[in-house]
Design a protein around this motif. Structure first.
Motif, short mmCIF file in Angstrom:
data_model
loop_
_atom_site.label_atom_id
_atom_site.label_comp_id
_atom_site.label_asym_id
_atom_site.label_seq_id
_atom_site.Cartn_x
_atom_site.Cartn_y
_atom_site.Cartn_z
N THR A 185 29.51 -12.22 -10.67
CA THR A 185 28.50 -11.19 -10.44
C THR A 185 28.87 -9.92 -11.22
O THR A 185 30.04 -9.63 -11.43
N ILE A 192 26.54 -9.58 -4.72
CA ILE A 192 25.50 -10.55 -4.36
C ILE A 192 25.23 -10.52 -2.85
O ILE A 192 24.14 -10.15 -2.40
N ARG A 195 24.20 -7.28 -0.89
CA ARG A 195 22.88 -6.79 -1.30
C ARG A 195 21.78 -7.69 -0.76
O ARG A 195 20.86 -7.24 -0.07
N VAL A 196 21.88 -8.98 -1.05
CA VAL A 196 20.79 -9.90 -0.72
C VAL A 196 20.65 -10.08 0.79
O VAL A 196 19.56 -10.35 1.30
N LEU A 430 14.17 -11.86 1.99
CA LEU A 430 15.38 -12.41 1.38
C LEU A 430 15.07 -13.00 0.00
O LEU A 430 15.81 -12.77 -0.97
N GLU A 433 14.40 -10.17 -2.57
CA GLU A 433 15.62 -9.49 -3.01
C GLU A 433 16.44 -10.40 -3.90
O GLU A 433 17.05 -9.95 -4.88
N ALA A 434 16.50 -11.68 -3.55
CA ALA A 434 17.24 -12.64 -4.37
C ALA A 434 16.64 -12.74 -5.77
O ALA A 434 17.36 -12.75 -6.78
N THR A 437 17.50 -9.67 -7.76
CA THR A 437 18.91 -9.65 -8.13
C THR A 437 19.16 -10.50 -9.37
O THR A 437 19.86 -10.08 -10.31
N LEU A 448 23.71 -17.32 -6.88
CA LEU A 448 23.16 -16.54 -5.77
C LEU A 448 22.96 -17.42 -4.54
O LEU A 448 23.40 -17.07 -3.44
N ASP A 449 22.29 -18.55 -4.72
CA ASP A 449 22.06 -19.41 -3.56
C ASP A 449 23.37 -19.93 -2.98
O ASP A 449 23.53 -20.02 -1.76
N MET A 452 25.02 -17.15 -0.89
CA MET A 452 24.41 -16.89 0.41
C MET A 452 24.66 -18.02 1.40
O MET A 452 24.75 -17.79 2.60
N PRO A 462 18.16 -18.35 -0.55
CA PRO A 462 16.82 -17.75 -0.53
C PRO A 462 15.90 -18.24 -1.64
O PRO A 462 14.69 -18.39 -1.42
#
Length: 508
Positions: A185, A192, A195-196, A430, A433-434, A437, A448-449, A452, A462
């Motif tokens: 990131t 990540i 924030r998300v 969610l 925002e994802a 990002t 990202l996924d 999370m 998300p």
């Protein structure tokens, strides 16, 4: 792979819970570990605690006894920073203040070898700012572990503007060699996960503030309908209301007070009242000895409606039909209707929420007996469904809708008529925002996924969730929420692109 060789000594500065956890991870990976803290005796005390923990794990069969003993021997307290001169990696886990971290790395730069890597475990301070005063900022990166470090699999590898790509790669490969899952990131506010994840807390707290439901019911719905491991009230109680509120304020300030990150007044009231969660005995819930376990507010049992019909073949309609069939409940199968209804129970008509309130949808359809159902992660197996009725909906029709859902085996959580309901509203934010990002180049969609799911135990990433239910559905929900509650719910450019292109959000 460019992971550090296990013969390379690793130093951890800061012997608190996080620092001790990181030291344990490095020692179990086979490195000699030096633990330093400015508090007299703190490093030695932490090492004693780590050794006790290792031996306890071995005694329970969760860790090989030889590995536990080897890791215990690898740990050594360092009385002064000068004792870290032979280390190939120094990880900082001290107080979350920019001045303290910058001063520490400035001192370390004069001690360690030129090829020694420097890493900060900060969760919110920009890596670029921490390294701004260094002569060689390229060797500094973020190595953000999650608490408790020995158990949590995720590590965010954070690159500031000056972080050398080779530094990030070595940190990522080393984290992987230590048994962790690294994600890359850029150093942006919250990285990540922090924030998300903000909408998960923020939307739940707004629903409480709007008096749509109570904390126990909110947590129950998010677990049994949304598939989340914990609801926002119990999770923030576990984290600490003060800590969670501080992160929210930090991210809000860093994004120049963007409406979607606005902190919760309700949460701040808890903090001001000393109700910090589990650690203080009370937060949203009461953890004091003898306190009753909070129960969700669920509808009382109602009889089956005399007439039932399921409309169309949406996932929710299919689940209702299958669950009714499994329980021997007769119903009529009807084609999809122009108004997108899911089911009918007597005169009550049920719809999946699209972001409008039930009252507004009833007015738009000119149908007073309108009721809304929430999004479920898996409507085939969900234990509970929230139900919202239009204000003009007569009571008999409300009870018929409850009877239909109960006949299908759902617990029913009646909530006040809030736009977007509970799970749908949270998932939409969610996903938004994802998408934003990834669009800003903070990280890849896959990372990202993954972050999370591993960092906060979400049942789906998300972006995966958005692709499952459709970017157009998320966009419609957000558009209706924006109509009722303002710019907080504005769909981001990446989501709008996915809607216009028809491509999955991962490809938008």
């Amino acid at each position: 792979m460019t992971a550090l060789d296990t013969s390379t000594p690793v130093a951890v500065v800061g012997a608190g819970t996080m620092g001790a956890g990181i030291a344990q991870v490095a020692a179990l990976a086979g490195h000699p570990v030096r633990l330093h803290d400015t508090r007299p005796g703190a490093a030695t005390q932490a090492i004693d605690g780590i050794r006790d923990s290792l031996r306890a794990l071995a005694a329970k069969g969760r860790l090989d006894a030889g590995q536990a003993e080897s890791a215990a021997r690898a740990l050594r307290a360092a009385d002064a920073l000068a004792d870290l001169e032979s280390c190939g990696l120094v990880i900082e886990a001290i107080v979350e203040r920019l001045d303290a971290k910058a001063a520490l790395f400035g001192a370390l730069e004069a001690i360690v070898a030129p090829d020694c890597l420097l890493a900060t475990n900060t969760s919110s301070i920009p890596v670029t700012a921490i390294g701004a005063g260094l002569r060689h900022p390229g060797r500094l990166g973020g190595l953000h572990f999650f608490n408790p470090a020995p158990r949590m699999p995720l590590v965010e590898i954070v690159s500031g503007l000056d972080t050398a790509p080779a530094t990030a790669q070595v940190l990522a490969d080393t984290a992987a060699a230590w048994g962790k899952t690294p994600v890359l990131t850029r150093s942006t506010p919250g990285f990540i996960v922090n924030r998300v994840a903000r909408p998960f807390y923020a939307e739940g707290l707004r629903l409480l503030q709007e008096r749509a439901l109570d904390p126990a019911t909110l947590d129950h719905v998010m677990r049994t309908c949304g598939g989340f491991r914990m609801g926002p009230c119990e999770l923030t109680d576990l984290i600490g209301q003060d800590i969670n509120a501080a992160v929210s304020r930090s991210v809000w300030a860093a994004f120049h007070h963007a409406p979607r990150f606005e902190p919760s007044l309700l949460q701040q009231e808890l903090v001001d009242g000393g109700r910090l969660g589990r650690k203080s005995g009370r937060g949203f819930h009461d953890y004091r000895p003898g306190a009753p376990v909070p129960a969700p507010r669920l509808a009382a049992p109602q009889p089956y409606p005399e007439t039932l019909s399921i409309h169309g073949d949406s996932p929710l309609a299919q689940a209702l039909a299958s669950r009714l069939q499994a329980r021997g409940v007769a119903f009529d199968a009807a084609p999809a209707a122009d108004d997108a209804r899911v089911a009918r129970a007597g005169d009550a008509v049920l719809y999946l929420t699209d972001g409008r309130s039930a009252t507004r949808r009833a007015r738009d359809l000119n149908r007073p007996a309108t009721l809304l159902l929430d999004l479920a992660l898996d409507p085939m197996t969900a234990a509970c469904l929230p139900l919202a009725a239009a204000r003009q909906c007569p009571e008999p029709e409300r009870l018929e809708a409850v009877g239909l859902l109960q006949a299908a085996g759902f617990d029913v959580a009646p909530i006040q008529d809030a736009p977007g309901m509970v799970v749908m509203r949270t998932v939409a934010m969610l996903a938004n925002e994802a998408a934003d990002t990834v669009h800003q180049g903070v990280c890849s969609a896959a990372d990202l996924d993954l972050a999370m799911r591993l960092g906060v135990n979400y049942p789906l990433g998300p972006l995966d969730w958005c692709d499952r239910i459709g970017a157009d559905t998320i966009g419609t929900v957000l558009a209706h929420l924006r109509d009722s509650d303002g710019e907080r719910y504005r769909p981001c450019a990446a989501l709008q692109s996915a809607i216009h292109s028809g491509k999955p959000l991962h490809d938008a």
